[in-house]
Design an enzyme around this catalytic site. Structure first.
Site: not given
Length: 180
Positions: A43, A98-99, A102, A130, A151-152, A158, A164
């Site tokens: 990601g 990191e993307d 969460d 998040k 949810f993104v 992805d 992606r």
């Protein structure tokens, strides 16, 4: 693909501007240090490429592949390292890229695993934070955006390995992943 997006959270232009700001901040903070930027695949690959180009310092890059999601929309809580760093990090300043932060399960686990390798320092840079979903006591040192519990996808993120390649970050329509 675009028809599956409920709304665009961050446009290409917004992403580019924020990544440039993060790069400038990291450049200032790491001047004179031996920086290793470690991309958490998959990601983070687009964010990592743009971020490292925005950092005006000599640095090295490395990659880890870690999984805690599978094909679902929430973390399983079990973290698996699928590809480890290629080079030693002892004595170096490590920036984990990191993307999305969460639940915190993945980064909480990784920070402990990587700390045992004795880097000079460990910091975390995440494109998106998040906090509403956090279950582990962890925070990022550099945050692109704080986002709601949605949810993104896009810009490397992805759903079931798709989306992606969207040039923006968008919120997926719940009908796509069976959400309410």
């Amino acid at each position: 693909m675009h028809q599956d997006i409920e709304s665009i959270l961050f446009s290409e232009e917004t992403l580019k501007a924020r990544v440039a700001q993060l790069g400038a901040q990291i450049t200032a903070d790491y001047r004179g240090k031996d920086l290793v930027a470690a991309c958490i695949l998959r990601g983070s690959y687009i964010f990592m490429a743009d971020l490292t180009r925005a950092i005006d310092l000599p640095l090295t890059v490395d990659f880890m592949a870690v999984s805690s999601y599978g094909a679902g929309t929430s973390s399983s809580g079990q973290v698996e390292i699928r590809k480890d760093l290629s080079d030693p990090i002892e004595g170096k300043d490590l920036l984990i890229v990191e993307d999305i932060l969460d639940s915190g399960n993945t980064l909480f686990y990784l920070r402990d695993v990587l700390a045992a390798r004795k880097p000079a320092s460990i910091k975390i840079c995440t494109l998106m934070d998040k906090p509403d979903r956090r279950t582990k006591p962890i925070h990022a040192d550099y945050v692109g955006f704080t986002i709601p519990d949605a949810f993104v996808v896009g810009y490397g993120l992805d759903y079931a390995e798709k989306y992606r390649n969207l040039p923006y970050v968008g919120i997926v329509k719940p009908s796509v992943y069976g959400g309410a």
